[in-house]
Design a protein around this motif. Structure first.
Motif, PDB file in Angstrom:
ATOM      1  N   THR A  27      55.355  50.207  16.484  1.00  0.00           N
ATOM      2  CA  THR A  27      54.449  50.539  15.260  1.00  0.00           C
ATOM      3  C   THR A  27      55.946  51.514  15.168  1.00  0.00           C
ATOM      4  N   VAL A  28      55.883  51.586  13.739  1.00  0.00           N
ATOM      5  CA  VAL A  28      57.317  52.514  13.820  1.00  0.00           C
ATOM      6  C   VAL A  28      57.348  53.934  12.499  1.00  0.00           C
ATOM      7  N   ALA A  29      55.783  53.911  12.199  1.00  0.00           N
ATOM      8  CA  ALA A  29      55.288  55.408  11.873  1.00  0.00           C
ATOM      9  C   ALA A  29      53.622  55.129  11.611  1.00  0.00           C
ATOM     10  N   VAL A  30      53.329  56.895  11.405  1.00  0.00           N
ATOM     11  CA  VAL A  30      51.670  56.786  11.580  1.00  0.00           C
ATOM     12  C   VAL A  30      52.106  57.877  10.743  1.00  0.00           C
ATOM     13  N   GLU A  31      50.610  57.943   9.375  1.00  0.00           N
ATOM     14  CA  GLU A  31      50.826  58.646   8.519  1.00  0.00           C
ATOM     15  C   GLU A  31      49.375  58.871   7.717  1.00  0.00           C
ATOM     16  N   PRO A  32      48.202  59.539   8.313  1.00  0.00           N
ATOM     17  CA  PRO A  32      48.957  60.936   8.552  1.00  0.00           C
ATOM     18  C   PRO A  32      48.991  60.781  10.250  1.00  0.00           C
ATOM     19  N   PRO A  33      50.037  61.453  11.298  1.00  0.00           N
ATOM     20  CA  PRO A  33      50.181  60.995  12.573  1.00  0.00           C
ATOM     21  C   PRO A  33      48.550  61.262  12.989  1.00  0.00           C
ATOM     22  N   GLY A  34      48.303  61.033  14.046  1.00  0.00           N
ATOM     23  CA  GLY A  34      47.126  61.340  15.166  1.00  0.00           C
ATOM     24  C   GLY A  34      46.232  60.153  15.116  1.00  0.00           C
ATOM     25  N   GLU A  35      44.613  60.240  15.837  1.00  0.00           N
ATOM     26  CA  GLU A  35      43.523  59.602  15.960  1.00  0.00           C
ATOM     27  C   GLU A  35      43.488  59.225  14.215  1.00  0.00           C
ATOM     28  N   ALA A  36      43.111  57.618  14.736  1.00  0.00           N
ATOM     29  CA  ALA A  36      43.321  56.985  13.536  1.00  0.00           C
ATOM     30  C   ALA A  36      41.830  57.526  12.934  1.00  0.00           C
ATOM     31  N   THR A  43      52.692  51.815   9.685  1.00  0.00           N
ATOM     32  CA  THR A  43      53.845  51.026   9.890  1.00  0.00           C
ATOM     33  C   THR A  43      54.287  50.342  10.489  1.00  0.00           C
ATOM     34  N   LEU A  44      54.520  49.005  10.998  1.00  0.00           N
ATOM     35  CA  LEU A  44      54.609  48.311  11.914  1.00  0.00           C
ATOM     36  C   LEU A  44      56.095  47.127  11.413  1.00  0.00           C
ATOM     37  N   HIS A  45      57.117  46.797  12.856  1.00  0.00           N
ATOM     38  CA  HIS A  45      57.759  45.385  11.652  1.00  0.00           C
ATOM     39  C   HIS A  45      57.333  44.727  13.613  1.00  0.00           C
ATOM     40  N   SER A  46      57.298  43.225  12.948  1.00  0.00           N
ATOM     41  CA  SER A  46      57.322  42.311  14.012  1.00  0.00           C
ATOM     42  C   SER A  46      58.741  41.556  13.867  1.00  0.00           C
ATOM     43  N   ARG A  47      58.674  40.342  15.383  1.00  0.00           N
ATOM     44  CA  ARG A  47      59.902  39.314  14.943  1.00  0.00           C
ATOM     45  C   ARG A  47      58.977  38.174  14.980  1.00  0.00           C
ATOM     46  N   ALA A  48      59.570  37.087  14.291  1.00  0.00           N
ATOM     47  CA  ALA A  48      58.907  35.795  13.836  1.00  0.00           C
ATOM     48  C   ALA A  48      60.970  35.097  13.529  1.00  0.00           C
ATOM     49  N   ALA A  49      60.841  33.830  13.728  1.00  0.00           N
ATOM     50  CA  ALA A  49      61.960  33.141  13.472  1.00  0.00           C
ATOM     51  C   ALA A  49      63.175  34.034  13.966  1.00  0.00           C
ATOM     52  N   GLY A  50      63.410  35.038  14.054  1.00  0.00           N
ATOM     53  CA  GLY A  50      64.967  35.406  14.489  1.00  0.00           C
ATOM     54  C   GLY A  50      64.949  36.816  13.255  1.00  0.00           C
ATOM     55  N   ILE A  51      64.057  36.578  12.521  1.00  0.00           N
ATOM     56  CA  ILE A  51      63.763  37.997  11.610  1.00  0.00           C
ATOM     57  C   ILE A  51      62.432  39.039  11.881  1.00  0.00           C
ATOM     58  N   ARG A  52      63.210  39.678  11.095  1.00  0.00           N
ATOM     59  CA  ARG A  52      62.382  41.568  11.297  1.00  0.00           C
ATOM     60  C   ARG A  52      60.742  40.952  10.232  1.00  0.00           C
ATOM     61  N   TRP A  53      60.104  41.565  10.216  1.00  0.00           N
ATOM     62  CA  TRP A  53      59.258  41.473   9.191  1.00  0.00           C
ATOM     63  C   TRP A  53      58.633  43.101   9.365  1.00  0.00           C
ATOM     64  N   PRO A  54      58.183  43.329   7.791  1.00  0.00           N
ATOM     65  CA  PRO A  54      58.153  44.500   7.981  1.00  0.00           C
ATOM     66  C   PRO A  54      55.965  44.517   7.361  1.00  0.00           C
ATOM     67  N   LEU A  55      55.608  45.388   8.388  1.00  0.00           N
ATOM     68  CA  LEU A  55      53.869  44.836   8.014  1.00  0.00           C
ATOM     69  C   LEU A  55      53.077  46.423   7.685  1.00  0.00           C
ATOM     70  N   THR A  56      52.269  46.838   7.090  1.00  0.00           N
ATOM     71  CA  THR A  56      51.416  47.802   6.604  1.00  0.00           C
ATOM     72  C   THR A  56      50.067  47.328   7.126  1.00  0.00           C
ATOM     73  N   LEU A  57      49.442  48.524   7.899  1.00  0.00           N
ATOM     74  CA  LEU A  57      47.971  48.820   8.322  1.00  0.00           C
ATOM     75  C   LEU A  57      47.647  50.092   7.555  1.00  0.00           C
ATOM     76  N   THR A  58      46.843  49.852   6.618  1.00  0.00           N
ATOM     77  CA  THR A  58      45.932  51.066   6.627  1.00  0.00           C
ATOM     78  C   THR A  58      44.492  50.968   7.159  1.00  0.00           C
ATOM     79  N   VAL A  59      43.716  52.012   7.384  1.00  0.00           N
ATOM     80  CA  VAL A  59      42.273  51.818   8.048  1.00  0.00           C
ATOM     81  C   VAL A  59      41.480  52.271   6.702  1.00  0.00           C
ATOM     82  N   ALA A  60      41.089  50.582   6.790  1.00  0.00           N
ATOM     83  CA  ALA A  60      40.111  51.313   5.637  1.00  0.00           C
ATOM     84  C   ALA A  60      38.848  51.611   5.855  1.00  0.00           C
TER      85      ALA A  60
END
Length: 100
Positions: A27-36, A43-60
């Motif tokens: 987890t890199v950032a939560v906007e706005p911060p606090g409970e879901a 905003t997240l980052h994951s690693r696969a195949a030696g690459i850092r992948w940016p991911l974004t989740l929105t609480v729908a």
């Protein structure tokens, strides 16, 4: 099935700052911060195949009574997803976690 009370699991699911304790991304950032909350962006980052992948989740949407969270995600290469996590009590000490 989780060997934990539904209230404990729900507390973990509604704390975006702690998402990286149970999935393979940091987890890199939560906007706005606090409970879901609806509209919150994680905003997240994951690693696969030696690459850092940016991911974004929105609480729908979030339903505290039904203990259900819907996510919309954006991944590299234009990949999107919609997933739901729901937890349901089975006994006082166990709950079912559904993802999909």
């Amino acid at each position: 099935m989780a060997n934990a009370p539904v209230t404990r699991v729900w507390a973990l699911l509604t704390d975006p700052e702690r998402y990286d304790t149970w999935w393979d991304a940091r987890t890199v950032a939560v906007e706005p911060p606090g409970e879901a909350t609806q509209g919150q962006i994680v905003t997240l980052h994951s690693r696969a195949a030696g690459i850092r992948w940016p991911l974004t989740l929105t609480v729908a949407s979030i339903d505290p009574i039904g203990r259900r969270i819907d996510f919309a995600g954006r991944f590299p290469a234009g990949i999107g997803m919609r997933n739901r996590i729901q937890c349901t009590p089975v006994t006082a000490d166990r709950c079912r976690i559904q993802y999909g």
